[in-house]
Write an enzyme that holds these catalytic residues in place. Structure first.
Site, PDB file in Angstrom:
ATOM      1  N   GLY A 676       0.811  -1.210   0.000  1.00  0.00           N
ATOM      2  CA  GLY A 676       0.000   0.000   0.000  1.00  0.00           C
ATOM      3  C   GLY A 676       0.840   1.254   0.000  1.00  0.00           C
ATOM      4  N   GLY A 681       3.645   7.720   3.210  1.00  0.00           N
ATOM      5  CA  GLY A 681       4.678   6.794   2.771  1.00  0.00           C
ATOM      6  C   GLY A 681       4.114   5.486   2.285  1.00  0.00           C
ATOM      7  N   LYS A 682       5.000   4.495   2.127  1.00  0.00           N
ATOM      8  CA  LYS A 682       4.630   3.177   1.639  1.00  0.00           C
ATOM      9  C   LYS A 682       4.457   2.210   2.809  1.00  0.00           C
ATOM     10  CE  LYS A 682       6.984   3.582  -2.845  1.00  0.00           C
ATOM     11  NZ  LYS A 682       8.004   2.997  -3.735  1.00  0.00           N
ATOM     12  N   VAL A 683       3.671   1.164   2.579  1.00  0.00           N
ATOM     13  CA  VAL A 683       3.429   0.142   3.596  1.00  0.00           C
ATOM     14  C   VAL A 683       3.823  -1.214   3.027  1.00  0.00           C
ATOM     15  CG1 VAL A 683       1.729  -0.927   5.129  1.00  0.00           C
ATOM     16  CG2 VAL A 683       1.530   1.504   4.552  1.00  0.00           C
ATOM     17  N   LYS A 699       5.492   0.724   7.940  1.00  0.00           N
ATOM     18  CA  LYS A 699       5.206   1.968   7.238  1.00  0.00           C
ATOM     19  C   LYS A 699       6.494   2.758   7.096  1.00  0.00           C
ATOM     20  CE  LYS A 699       2.361   6.164   7.508  1.00  0.00           C
ATOM     21  NZ  LYS A 699       1.334   6.880   8.291  1.00  0.00           N
ATOM     22  N   ASP A 811      -8.221  11.752  11.838  1.00  0.00           N
ATOM     23  CA  ASP A 811      -8.323  11.213  10.477  1.00  0.00           C
ATOM     24  C   ASP A 811      -9.007   9.850  10.510  1.00  0.00           C
ATOM     25  OD1 ASP A 811      -8.066  11.383   7.744  1.00  0.00           O
ATOM     26  OD2 ASP A 811      -6.066  10.520   7.689  1.00  0.00           O
TER      27      ASP A 811
END
Length: 961
Positions: A676, A681-683, A699, A811
């Site tokens: 993801g 950032g990216k996971v 993450k 969020d």
């Protein structure tokens, strides 16, 4: 022995005796000087040692000359005896030392808001002079011992709220006959409320709220509590009727019986309580009319809240005699008839909430003329007439909500000068005439949808965030001044008579997320400047007379909602708009064409020049791709070799026992493990090579220079929040790693991904999101969705009410709700979370944060963060769970919350709002109930939303099928 020798011996003996006497006297004097000063000082040092010498007690130091009476949290009497220990919110974890009761004059002990996690400290039985004991907001567990009566017989205050006590409240507690304040709310007591509490004849305050007691009526022995002034029994499983003897408790100042299953009518005796100021009876099953029997004019009532019941009949005219009444809350009932005109004469009235009833007639003509009125909510009734002329005469009005009535006439000219007015919602009435030339300067939201206003669009206040004027008779051009409103978030002008062109200056609306100009008479071309609106999520320019080509810049926005149909547009649709999601976005534009078949427009006929253009585009893309690959190769080579320099040093902070190292994590950051990509950032999904074959989610925070400062704060926030809390419904942060180049957060892995993935049938493969057909993806049945809602509510409730200071997520959305292999839900992604500095005190932020569709309206105009923002977002999730729609899927209404509110007005169509996948007759009533709860949580005004604690209890006590 000679006489001389004898005399000498006697003299020596006398001398020795005198010396011993002097020495003894010196010791006695020294001993007398250590009592109580040094003795109490040493006891405090024993207590400090028993607590593990926490840093907060640094001033408790025997090596300093500072008197122990000046140590942190200590107060003494004149002779130096410790009388008060007050150590609030100091993060103390070790049990309370028995030595504390060696302080014989200790009368006040306040250890609230710490982290004690033991059973009830029976060692305190030895504190014989204790008057005040506060152990609230901790983690004490188990039952309260049956011999609690052994506490000091002089004890007047016993405060044990917000702990984890279970079982029953021991009847023996009634033997503490001096008790004046007994505070036991927010625990897990699940037995019956002991009738023996009625023996506490000196009791003035009794709090039992928010405990899952066995269902029962209010104990009849409570009639003996003749000194009681504050009774709080919200959410205590009360049933039956409110007993008549309540009217005999003449000292009653505040009575709160909300969120129970009480039935019957309100006993008339309540109105005889002359000292009563606050009455809360909302969210019960009370029925019937309000009957007043007695001299109500002498009452001191300041707040009445009987909302969310089934009360009917008319509002008694006698309410106009309550000269001290400040708040009148009677919403969500079945009241009919007129609002008494005398209510408009009350001198202290500040808030009126009568929405969702069946009230008729006019609003009190003098409402606001005689009082500092700040809020009026009478929406969803059948009121007629006009808005009162003096509604802002008190100079305090901030909000007026009268939507969904039959009100007529003009908006009072007096509102022009209402400098405090921030929120106006008068949609769905029959108002007419022109709007004032200039709106109030502090106005942030104006909703006049579905009325008959005519004339030009007025000058807009600079602070305006939301303008909704759909379905009126507004005409003229879009004023140039409108394009200068830099704070504007939503602009809805559809279904009017507006003409002229779309001004290019619209590009100045940098915060605009919704632009709806549909169904007007606009001409000219679509300004390419719209493409610079980077936060735009919805663009609707349909049913106009717009011409020319579609600017390619619009395709760069990747809009979730786009509608340009029914215009006179021509030419080729830009390649950047060739998505199946836009297959109905360009209908009824005969001169449009596309190179794809799925846009429902003719295929363009291209010649040599078009083919050459395509070839150049392909070549340019290949060159760019090669440059990117080369840059990545160079970066990796530098990272691996670093030209002989030492590779970055990694630091690791763990929050749980771990059996892996940083090298294990770093080796797993490969493209094959990418699952993801988020805003930060990216996971990655990494399988650890240890004896348990553990899987973690990692993450990786972006390393972008322009975002370094922001992401540093985000990283610190997430680590601070997740590293300090433990809850079954909050994702575990196992550890964090960081270097000069990169930051990594390692979480427990949630096998079933996000709620968003299942609810909206989306599957992420690498960095691509694929829409899944229901045939390829299991459906979430209603029982699973309901369990997910309860899990999320538990997590948020803990953050808001179980953490000190409380935590606001900021969020909350379906993609931040993660599901384990059993589909149990956990709240995740705390990059935007903020810990409130003090309980009940709002914090401030410098920028709007959140996700469109989930953000509460106040996020647009206020930088203050509060817990009600999360409540709004959770309400949107409830609406997603019940309808299956996405948060920004509100069609002409912009978002799901607005759409749901419309549906609630038409109860005969409620069944149509339910997601087809769960429309089972067995659960329909329950689903509709949760849908309504979602609408309640997404109320535009924070004050009208319940707390997360209230929401959780409603979910747990939802009506059975």
């Amino acid at each position: 022995m000679t006489s001389a020798e004898a005399s000498k011996m006697v003299a020596k003996a006398i001398s020795s005796s005198l010396l011993l006497l002097i020495i003894f006297s010196s010791f006695s004097l020294a001993a007398s000087q250590t009592t109580p000063e040094d003795g109490e000082r040493q006891i405090l040092l024993q207590i400090k040692e028993g607590w593990g010498n926490p840093s907060v007690l640094g001033s408790w130091n025997d090596s300093t000359a500072i008197s122990h009476c000046n140590w942190t949290g200590i107060e003494c009497s004149a002779d130096g005896s410790v009388t008060n220990i007050s150590l609030v919110n100091e993060n103390i974890t070790q049990p309370i030392p028995a030595a504390i009761c060696k302080l014989k004059n200790l009368s006040i002990l306040d250890l609230s808001y710490n982290n004690f996690a033991s059973s009830f400290p029976t060692s305190l039985y030895n504190c014989s002079n204790l008057l005040y004991l506060d152990l609230s907001q901790n983690y004490f567990v188990g039952v309260i011992p049956s011999d609690i009566y052994r506490l000091s017989p002089r004890l007047t205050h016993l405060i044990l709220s917000a702990n984890n006590f279970t079982g029953d409240i021991p009847p023996s507690i009634s033997r503490l006959s001096a008790l004046e304040y007994l505070i036991l709310d927010n625990n897990f007591f699940d037995a019956s409320i002991p009738v023996e509490l009625g023996n506490l004849s000196n009791l003035q305050t009794l709090w039992l709220a928010y405990n899952p007691f066995s269902p029962a009526t209010i104990p009849s022995t409570f009639r003996n509590l003749t000194q009681l002034s504050f009774l709080w029994m919200s959410e205590t499983n009360l049933k039956g009727e409110i007993p008549e003897f309540i009217g005999e408790l003449t000292e009653m100042f505040q009575l709160d019986l909300a969120w129970n299953s009480l039935s019957g009518s309100i006993p008339a005796g309540i109105w005889n309580l002359k000292k009563l100021r606050y009455l809360y009876l909302f969210a019960n099953n009370l029925t019937g009319a309000i009957n007043i029997d007695g001299p109500i004019g002498v009452l001191g009532l300041e707040q009445i809240d009987v909302s969310m019941n089934q009360l009917n009949g008319s509002i008694p005219e006698e309410f106009g005699k309550l000269q001290n009444l400040s708040l009148l809350f009677m919403y969500y009932n079945r009241f009919s008839g007129e609002i008494p005109a005398s209510i408009g004469l009350l001198p202290a009235l500040t808030g009126v909430s009568l929405f969702h009833n069946s009230l008729t007639g006019v609003l009190p003509p003098e409402l606001g003329k005689h009082s500092p009125l700040w809020n009026v909510e009478v929406h969803n009734n059948m009121l007629s007439g006009s808005l009162p002329e003096y509604v802002c005469a008190g100079g305090s009005l901030t909000s007026i909500v009268v939507s969904n009535n039959n009100l007529t006439g003009n908006v009072p000219a007096s509102l022009n000068n209402c400098s405090t007015l921030a929120y106006i919602d008068i949609q769905s009435n029959r108002f007419s005439g022109t709007l004032p030339d200039k709106l109030p300067s502090k106005l942030f939201s104006l909703n006049i949808d579905n009325n008959r206003f005519s004339g030009n669009i007025p000058s807009i206040a600079e602070s305006l965030q939301v303008l909704k004027a759909t379905n009126n008779l507004l005409s003229g051009k879009i004023p140039a001044v409108l394009t200068g409103m830099s704070e504007l978030l939503e602009l809805h002008l559809g279904r009017n008579l507006i003409s002229g062109q779309i001004p290019p200056g619209i590009s100045e609306l940098k915060n605009l997320s919704v632009l709806n100009l549909s169904s007007n008479h606009l001409v000219g071309e679509i300004p390419a400047a719209i493409g610079s609106l980077q936060v735009l999520k919805s663009l609707d320019l349909s049913i106009n007379q717009l011409s020319g080509s579609i600017p390619s810049e619009i395709g760069d926005l990747r809009l979730p909602t786009l509608n340009l149909s029914s215009n006179r547009l021509s030419g080729e649709i830009p390649i950047s708009l060739h998505f199946p999601a836009y297959n109905r976005s360009f209908l009824s534009n005969p001169s449009l064409c596309a190179s794809s078949e799925f846009l429902n427009v003719p295929i363009c006929k291209h010649g040599f020049r078009w083919k050459l253009r395509i070839l150049l585009i392909v070549l340019a893309s290949l060159v760019s791709l090669m440059a990117i690959v080369f840059a990545v190769f160079v970066r990796r080579a530098r990272h691996r070799r670093s030209n002989g320099r030492v590779l970055p040093t990694w630091k690791m902070m763990s929050f749980y026992p771990l059996d892996f190292t940083e090298s294990t994590i770093l080796s797993g950051l490969t493209e094959d493990n990418l699952i993801g990509r988020g805003g930060g950032g990216k996971v990655y999904r990494i399988v650890l090579e240890n004896h348990v074959a553990q899987i973690v989610a990692v993450k990786k925070i972006w390393n972008c220079r322009k975002l370094d400062s922001l992401l540093e704060k985000e990283f610190q926030s997430e680590v601070q929040v997740l590293g300090s809390i433990r809850h079954a419904n909050i994702v575990k942060l196992l550890c964090c790693l960081w270097s000069t180049d990169m930051k990594l957060l390692v979480y427990e892995y949630m096998e079933n991904g996000s709620l968003d993935r299942w609810l909206h049938k989306k599957w992420r493969v690498g960095e691509q999101i694929e829409e899944m057909n229901s045939d390829h993806m299991p459906l979430l049945d209603w029982s699973t969705r309901l369990r997910i809602a309860i899990d999320v509510a538990r997590g948020l409730c803990y953050m808001h009410h179980g953490c000190s200071p409380p935590i606001v997520h900021r969020d909350v959305k379906s993609s931040n709700i993660l599901l384990d292999f059993e589909f149990r839900a956990k709240v995740a992604d705390f990059g935007l979370a903020r810990m409130l500095v003090k309980l009940g005190e709002d914090n401030t932020v410098s920028a709007v944060a959140g996700t469109f569709g989930y953000m509460a309206p106040e996020c647009a105009y206020s930088r203050k963060i509060n817990k009600k923002m999360d409540v709004y977002s959770f309400g949107v999730i409830l609406l997603e769970l019940t309808t299956g729609k996405k948060a920004n899927d509100g069609g002409e209404y912009g978002n799901l919350a607005e759409w749901a509110w419309r549906y609630l007005q038409e109860t005969d169509k409620m069944i149509d709002a339910i997601d087809q996948d769960i429309k089972n007759p067995t659960y329909v009533n329950e689903i509709v109930f949760i849908f309504k709860l979602g609408v309640m949580c997404t109320s535009p005004l924070p004050s009208s939303r319940p707390t997360m604690k209230d929401v959780l209890q409603i979910l747990l006590k939802r009506p059975c099928q």
